[in-house]
Enzyme design. Structure first.
Site, mmCIF file in Angstrom:
data_model
loop_
_atom_site.group_PDB
_atom_site.id
_atom_site.type_symbol
_atom_site.label_atom_id
_atom_site.label_comp_id
_atom_site.label_asym_id
_atom_site.label_seq_id
_atom_site.Cartn_x
_atom_site.Cartn_y
_atom_site.Cartn_z
ATOM 1 N N LYS A 186 0.865 -1.182 0.000
ATOM 2 C CA LYS A 186 0.000 0.000 0.000
ATOM 3 C C LYS A 186 0.900 1.229 0.000
ATOM 4 O O LYS A 186 1.664 1.459 0.936
ATOM 5 C CB LYS A 186 -0.881 -0.029 1.253
ATOM 6 C CG LYS A 186 -1.742 1.166 1.504
ATOM 7 C CD LYS A 186 -2.746 1.476 0.407
ATOM 8 C CE LYS A 186 -3.619 0.310 0.009
ATOM 9 N NZ LYS A 186 -4.584 0.566 -1.033
ATOM 10 N N ASP A 214 0.153 0.007 -4.769
ATOM 11 C CA ASP A 214 -1.153 0.671 -4.861
ATOM 12 C C ASP A 214 -1.154 1.974 -4.067
ATOM 13 O O ASP A 214 -1.339 1.964 -2.850
ATOM 14 C CB ASP A 214 -2.230 -0.280 -4.300
ATOM 15 C CG ASP A 214 -3.602 0.370 -4.229
ATOM 16 O OD1 ASP A 214 -3.790 1.451 -4.813
ATOM 17 O OD2 ASP A 214 -4.501 -0.221 -3.589
ATOM 18 N N PRO A 215 -0.934 3.125 -4.743
ATOM 19 C CA PRO A 215 -0.909 4.401 -4.013
ATOM 20 C C PRO A 215 -2.285 5.060 -3.871
ATOM 21 O O PRO A 215 -2.350 6.207 -3.418
ATOM 22 C CB PRO A 215 0.000 5.257 -4.897
ATOM 23 C CG PRO A 215 -0.280 4.780 -6.280
ATOM 24 C CD PRO A 215 -0.604 3.302 -6.180
ATOM 25 N N HIS A 313 -10.078 -7.288 -4.520
ATOM 26 C CA HIS A 313 -9.830 -6.196 -3.564
ATOM 27 C C HIS A 313 -10.256 -6.594 -2.147
ATOM 28 O O HIS A 313 -11.101 -7.466 -1.966
ATOM 29 C CB HIS A 313 -10.655 -4.981 -4.020
ATOM 30 C CG HIS A 313 -10.770 -3.889 -3.015
ATOM 31 N ND1 HIS A 313 -11.942 -3.598 -2.350
ATOM 32 C CD2 HIS A 313 -9.856 -3.013 -2.556
ATOM 33 C CE1 HIS A 313 -11.741 -2.573 -1.542
ATOM 34 N NE2 HIS A 313 -10.488 -2.201 -1.643
ATOM 35 N N HIS A 342 -6.898 -8.265 4.092
ATOM 36 C CA HIS A 342 -6.391 -7.596 5.297
ATOM 37 C C HIS A 342 -6.400 -8.578 6.475
ATOM 38 O O HIS A 342 -6.066 -8.175 7.594
ATOM 39 C CB HIS A 342 -7.295 -6.411 5.669
ATOM 40 C CG HIS A 342 -7.174 -5.185 4.805
ATOM 41 N ND1 HIS A 342 -7.398 -5.192 3.464
ATOM 42 C CD2 HIS A 342 -6.857 -3.894 5.123
ATOM 43 C CE1 HIS A 342 -7.243 -3.952 2.991
ATOM 44 N NE2 HIS A 342 -6.915 -3.157 3.980
HETATM 45 O O1 GKR Z 1 -6.974 -0.464 4.250
HETATM 46 O O2 GKR Z 1 -5.920 1.415 4.012
HETATM 47 C C1 GKR Z 1 -6.521 0.467 3.551
HETATM 48 C C2 GKR Z 1 -6.698 0.351 2.053
HETATM 49 O O3 GKR Z 1 -6.189 1.477 1.415
HETATM 50 C C3 GKR Z 1 -8.142 0.131 1.691
HETATM 51 O O4 GKR Z 1 -8.940 1.098 2.298
HETATM 52 C C4 GKR Z 1 -8.383 0.116 0.191
HETATM 53 O O5 GKR Z 1 -9.761 0.030 -0.033
HETATM 54 O O6 GKR Z 1 -7.209 -1.944 0.167
HETATM 55 C C5 GKR Z 1 -7.839 -1.032 -0.541
HETATM 56 C C6 GKR Z 1 -7.277 -0.790 -1.912
HETATM 57 O O7 GKR Z 1 -6.740 -1.725 -2.492
HETATM 58 O O8 GKR Z 1 -7.416 0.308 -2.449
HETATM 59 MG MG MG Z 2 -6.468 -0.719 -4.357
#
Ligand code: GKR
Ligand code: MG
Length: 416
Positions: A186, A214-215, A313, A342
């Protein structure tokens, strides 16, 4: 047939522990919100569902609970249409309405499976794989949730990860504990060159193992192109570097690697423009908002028709969701990449009885018991519901929480 009618939908909001994971919006709060659904049929059969929490989604689930009473649990198309119609006026976004219908469809399929004594994967056409692969979901993170308002600091056993060495160490722990064979970082947290360095460090530490970054749209089109060039041959795909179908299409024009999304294609009406613009090459599906497990399987067929690869996702979630993700992942022939999850960050607080779902060798074995194959731990559910009530937390606010520690923090998208 009357015993297959829905008597009640019990909607229980819960709060569970979450580490301080960083993203382009800020940082995860100490608690994450989810809702557990128990769909009770007239014969006493109970189907389980899990949905993201927050006041708005909770209210919609309560509204839907009134609509489904008396309907037949096998009538999922009519159920979805009835829920959709009930929400239409107040919830104009089809994506947002999708979160509600999806959670209830999963509960219906769990109940159907229990009635028929068959796993949900059978109701989706049967499994094409016995285990579903997942990726280690790496996050920049603080060592602890700092002490706040009289609450002591909350530590965890993952440690700090604020640069390449910390990320590689976290990846090693993920691999050691769960056997993951692919990794997603992330990003959108530090300047792009620092995140490029972290990906290069991962490539060196785990040669040949698939990597993604994934930014969450933290970059401009130009920056996205730069990162794509720098990581050519290192990433299997780049996820949501820039905002919207237009932005992604611009990046895709000269990106040397496929672009993936769970942000710009999140409803059926987004598919046509995305395909026309060749904005994405990989779709991260998510049954939680695409209308449920059957619709996700249909989505997979659409992706196949248009030559889009499929991945999955995730958001902070517990075991009912993981079971549903695993069943649908098992029933989709063209699942091209390991799925996001997660779960390692949140599984200590799960609401299901342990033993069925296990992340081993980076995979989850598809449950073979009836329905989703998982059982609710009612004591746990009560405890997590009490935590929800007592916490007073009613929505996710990564930005607001970050500002408690860095008052000057601004949510800027794109930031670089
Ligand atoms: O859990 O911080 C996070 C992620 O950024 C999540 O909120 C996103 O929905 O995992 C996700 C993504 O792939 O964009
Ligand atoms: Mg994403």
């Amino acid at each position: 047939m009357s015993s297959t009618r829905i008597r009640e939908l019990i909607v229980t909001p819960i709060a569970f522990g979450d580490p301080p994971l960083l993203n382009s919006n800020g940082v995860h709060e100490p608690l994450a919100l989810r809702v557990v659904l128990q769909l009770v049929l007239e014969d006493g059969t109970v189907g389980l569902g899990e949905s993201p929490g927050g006041t708005a989604r909770l209210e919609r689930l309560h509204a839907a609970a009134k609509v489904v009473v008396g309907m037949d649990v096998f009538d999922t198309t009519a159920l979805a249409a009835a829920i959709d119609a009930a929400l239409l006026e107040t919830v104009p976004s089809s994506h947002e309405r999708g979160w509600t219908t999806s959670a209830i469809e999963v509960a219906c399929l769990d109940a159907q499976g229990k009635l028929l004594d068959r796993p949900v994967s059978d109701l989706l056409g049967g499994r094409v794989r016995d285990t579903v692969p997942f990726a280690a979901y790496l996050f920049y993170k603080w060592a602890e949730h700092p002490a706040l308002d009289g609450r002591p600091a909350i530590t965890d056993d993952w440690g700090e990860a604020l640069g390449p060495a910390g990320i590689v160490e976290q990846a090693r722990l993920m691999q050691e504990r769960y056997g993951f064979k692919s990794f997603k970082l992330k990003g959108g947290v530090f300047p792009p060159d620092e995140e490029i360095a972290a990906i290069r460090a991962l490539a060196e530490a785990f040669p040949g193992q698939p990597l993604r970054l994934d930014p969450n749209t933290a970059w401009t089109v130009e920056t996205s192109k730069y990162v794509a060039r720098e990581l050519d041959g290192v990433l299997e795909y780049l996820e949501d570097p820039a905002k919207g179908i237009e932005g992604m299409a611009e990046v895709a024009k000269d990106s040397p690697m496929p672009l993936a999304t769970n942000m710009c294609v999140i409803a059926w009406e987004h598919l046509k423009p995305a395909v026309e613009r060749n904005a994405i090459q990989v779709l991260l599906t998510d049954h939680h908002y695409w209308g449920g497990l059957r619709r996700t399987r249909e989505l997979a067929a659409v992706c196949e028709a248009f030559g889009l690869a499929l991945s999955m996702h995730s958001n902070s979630h517990l075991g009912i969701s993981l079971a549903a993700m695993t069943h649908v992942g098992a029933a989709i022939p063209n699942l091209d990449h390991s799925c996001d999850t997660h779960y390692p960050w949140n599984s200590a607080d799960d609401v299901i009885v342990p033993g069925v779902l296990e992340l081993r060798d980076g995979e989850v074995k598809v449950p073979t018991g009836p329905g989703l194959g998982v059982e609710l731990d009612h004591d746990r559910l009560d405890r997590l519901h009490r935590r929800y009530v007592e916490s007073g937390m009613r929505s996710r606010d990564d930005t607001g929480y970050m500002r408690r520690f860095q008052p000057e923090y601004e949510r800027l998208l794109p930031r670089w």
